[in-house]
Design a protein around this motif. Sequence first.
Motif, PDB file in Angstrom:
ATOM      1  N   LEU A  96       0.915  -1.209  -0.089  1.00  0.00           N
ATOM      2  CA  LEU A  96       0.124  -0.078   0.017  1.00  0.00           C
ATOM      3  C   LEU A  96       0.749   1.310  -0.017  1.00  0.00           C
ATOM      4  CD1 LEU A  96      -2.738  -1.232   2.661  1.00  0.00           C
ATOM      5  CD2 LEU A  96      -3.027  -0.755   0.126  1.00  0.00           C
ATOM      6  N   GLY A  97       1.888   1.416   0.856  1.00  0.00           N
ATOM      7  CA  GLY A  97       2.955   2.416   0.851  1.00  0.00           C
ATOM      8  C   GLY A  97       3.475   2.513  -0.607  1.00  0.00           C
ATOM      9  N   LEU A  98       3.897   1.477  -1.195  1.00  0.00           N
ATOM     10  CA  LEU A  98       4.309   1.636  -2.437  1.00  0.00           C
ATOM     11  C   LEU A  98       3.404   2.205  -3.564  1.00  0.00           C
ATOM     12  CD1 LEU A  98       6.542  -1.702  -2.960  1.00  0.00           C
ATOM     13  CD2 LEU A  98       7.310   0.820  -2.786  1.00  0.00           C
ATOM     14  N   GLY A  99       2.232   2.081  -3.250  1.00  0.00           N
ATOM     15  CA  GLY A  99       1.113   2.327  -4.306  1.00  0.00           C
ATOM     16  C   GLY A  99       0.981   4.100  -3.995  1.00  0.00           C
ATOM     17  N   PHE A 100       1.102   4.346  -2.885  1.00  0.00           N
ATOM     18  CA  PHE A 100       0.967   5.781  -2.530  1.00  0.00           C
ATOM     19  C   PHE A 100       2.201   6.421  -2.942  1.00  0.00           C
ATOM     20  CE2 PHE A 100       2.617   9.069  -0.035  1.00  0.00           C
ATOM     21  CZ  PHE A 100       1.646  10.127   0.088  1.00  0.00           C
ATOM     22  N   LEU A 101       3.569   5.695  -2.997  1.00  0.00           N
ATOM     23  CA  LEU A 101       4.484   6.358  -3.380  1.00  0.00           C
ATOM     24  C   LEU A 101       4.645   6.546  -4.864  1.00  0.00           C
ATOM     25  CD1 LEU A 101       6.857   7.877  -1.860  1.00  0.00           C
ATOM     26  CD2 LEU A 101       8.206   5.683  -2.232  1.00  0.00           C
ATOM     27  N   GLY A 102       4.131   5.525  -5.517  1.00  0.00           N
ATOM     28  CA  GLY A 102       4.114   5.686  -6.981  1.00  0.00           C
ATOM     29  C   GLY A 102       2.973   6.629  -7.503  1.00  0.00           C
ATOM     30  N   MET A 103       1.994   6.757  -6.908  1.00  0.00           N
ATOM     31  CA  MET A 103       1.054   8.021  -7.376  1.00  0.00           C
ATOM     32  C   MET A 103       1.398   9.228  -6.904  1.00  0.00           C
ATOM     33  SD  MET A 103      -2.637   6.053  -6.199  1.00  0.00           S
ATOM     34  CE  MET A 103      -3.441   7.176  -7.281  1.00  0.00           C
ATOM     35  N   GLU A 104       2.222   9.348  -5.824  1.00  0.00           N
ATOM     36  CA  GLU A 104       2.734  10.664  -5.589  1.00  0.00           C
ATOM     37  C   GLU A 104       3.850  10.973  -6.456  1.00  0.00           C
ATOM     38  OE1 GLU A 104       3.383  12.667  -1.517  1.00  0.00           O
ATOM     39  OE2 GLU A 104       5.393  11.687  -1.966  1.00  0.00           O
ATOM     40  N   ILE A 105       4.868  10.307  -7.313  1.00  0.00           N
ATOM     41  CA  ILE A 105       5.658  10.559  -8.195  1.00  0.00           C
ATOM     42  C   ILE A 105       4.986  10.990  -9.532  1.00  0.00           C
ATOM     43  CG2 ILE A 105       7.293   9.398  -9.656  1.00  0.00           C
ATOM     44  CD1 ILE A 105       8.270   7.666  -7.381  1.00  0.00           C
ATOM     45  N   TYR A 106       3.868  10.202  -9.849  1.00  0.00           N
ATOM     46  CA  TYR A 106       2.899  10.470 -11.044  1.00  0.00           C
ATOM     47  C   TYR A 106       2.486  11.795 -10.992  1.00  0.00           C
ATOM     48  CZ  TYR A 106      -1.267  10.652 -13.813  1.00  0.00           C
ATOM     49  OH  TYR A 106      -1.913  10.994 -14.944  1.00  0.00           O
ATOM     50  N   GLU A 107       1.979  12.019  -9.641  1.00  0.00           N
ATOM     51  CA  GLU A 107       1.331  13.475  -9.523  1.00  0.00           C
ATOM     52  C   GLU A 107       2.383  14.728  -9.814  1.00  0.00           C
ATOM     53  OE1 GLU A 107      -0.406  16.110  -5.703  1.00  0.00           O
ATOM     54  OE2 GLU A 107       1.101  14.498  -5.176  1.00  0.00           O
ATOM     55  N   PHE A 108       3.723  14.466  -9.231  1.00  0.00           N
ATOM     56  CA  PHE A 108       4.721  15.462  -9.555  1.00  0.00           C
ATOM     57  C   PHE A 108       4.985  15.564 -11.118  1.00  0.00           C
ATOM     58  CE2 PHE A 108       6.637  15.154  -4.708  1.00  0.00           C
ATOM     59  CZ  PHE A 108       5.610  15.632  -4.422  1.00  0.00           C
ATOM     60  N   VAL A 109       5.108  14.588 -11.497  1.00  0.00           N
ATOM     61  CA  VAL A 109       5.558  14.522 -13.220  1.00  0.00           C
ATOM     62  C   VAL A 109       4.337  15.321 -13.845  1.00  0.00           C
ATOM     63  CG1 VAL A 109       5.741  13.137 -15.088  1.00  0.00           C
ATOM     64  CG2 VAL A 109       6.836  12.434 -12.930  1.00  0.00           C
ATOM     65  N   HIS A 110       3.317  14.843 -13.443  1.00  0.00           N
ATOM     66  CA  HIS A 110       2.074  15.260 -14.258  1.00  0.00           C
ATOM     67  C   HIS A 110       1.984  17.158 -13.914  1.00  0.00           C
ATOM     68  CE1 HIS A 110      -2.338  16.328 -15.165  1.00  0.00           C
ATOM     69  NE2 HIS A 110      -2.338  16.872 -13.976  1.00  0.00           N
ATOM     70  N   TYR A 111       2.456  17.385 -12.681  1.00  0.00           N
ATOM     71  CA  TYR A 111       2.341  18.917 -12.647  1.00  0.00           C
ATOM     72  C   TYR A 111       3.504  19.729 -13.475  1.00  0.00           C
ATOM     73  CZ  TYR A 111      -0.720  18.168  -8.302  1.00  0.00           C
ATOM     74  OH  TYR A 111      -1.789  17.875  -7.499  1.00  0.00           O
ATOM     75  N   VAL A 112       4.607  18.856 -13.435  1.00  0.00           N
ATOM     76  CA  VAL A 112       5.760  19.519 -14.219  1.00  0.00           C
ATOM     77  C   VAL A 112       5.370  19.482 -15.589  1.00  0.00           C
ATOM     78  CG1 VAL A 112       8.102  19.181 -14.746  1.00  0.00           C
ATOM     79  CG2 VAL A 112       7.473  18.761 -12.564  1.00  0.00           C
ATOM     80  N   HIS A 113       5.046  18.583 -16.149  1.00  0.00           N
ATOM     81  CA  HIS A 113       4.796  18.420 -17.593  1.00  0.00           C
ATOM     82  C   HIS A 113       3.432  19.125 -18.123  1.00  0.00           C
ATOM     83  CE1 HIS A 113       7.932  15.902 -18.724  1.00  0.00           C
ATOM     84  NE2 HIS A 113       7.780  15.133 -17.829  1.00  0.00           N
TER      85      HIS A 113
END
Length: 206
Positions: A108-125
């Motif tokens: 579950l923690g890995l799922g959270f971390l993966g989604m947070e990374i996706y969120e950051f990449v989404h904001y940047v791009h």
Amino acid sequence: MAEDVLKSGDLPENPERATLEGRNKFMGFWFFLGGETVLFASLFGTYLALRNSNAGGATGSEIFGLELVFIMTMLLLTSSLTSVYAMYHMKNNDFKKMQLWLGITVLLGLGFLGMEIYEFVHYVHDYEFGYTTSAFSSAFYTLVGFHGGHVAFGLLWIVALMIRNAKRGLNLYNAPKFYIASLYWHFIDVVWVFIFTVVYLMGKVG
């Protein structure tokens, strides 16, 4: 003290605090947590002071997507519950079930971390919302990213304990280590609740 001396088929009711070493670790952890609380409070204060300093760029109400953040929140809160189950089985001297629930916590923690990374990449791009875009973006990435770093550290901590003690089983030596790691995970979850409220909810409503 040798581990074979500490091993027992019937551990006491609270094995994490049954020894002096365990109690000392428990007390030391609370001092450490006090320092962490002050550090996060400083980051929250900085974010609140800079949340409107967007230099004409994107604002929180424009970029924050509550659907994604809500899923992230549910993942992290559920992982806190699974860690509670793990400690319940630890206190009942059921090492296999404790390992099982800790493994679910890690997933579950890995799922959270993966989604947070996706969120950051989404904001940047999609919004060109980088770390140096504005004071607001710097404060946002510092606070949320610092929490993400704590999540990553917590996952490494739990996984290391699981692997190192896989063949040793549960004893009075490692029970405090598992328990303190679980407390640390709860602390991470509590901090995220504040981030969800202060950063995302307040940011969405402006």
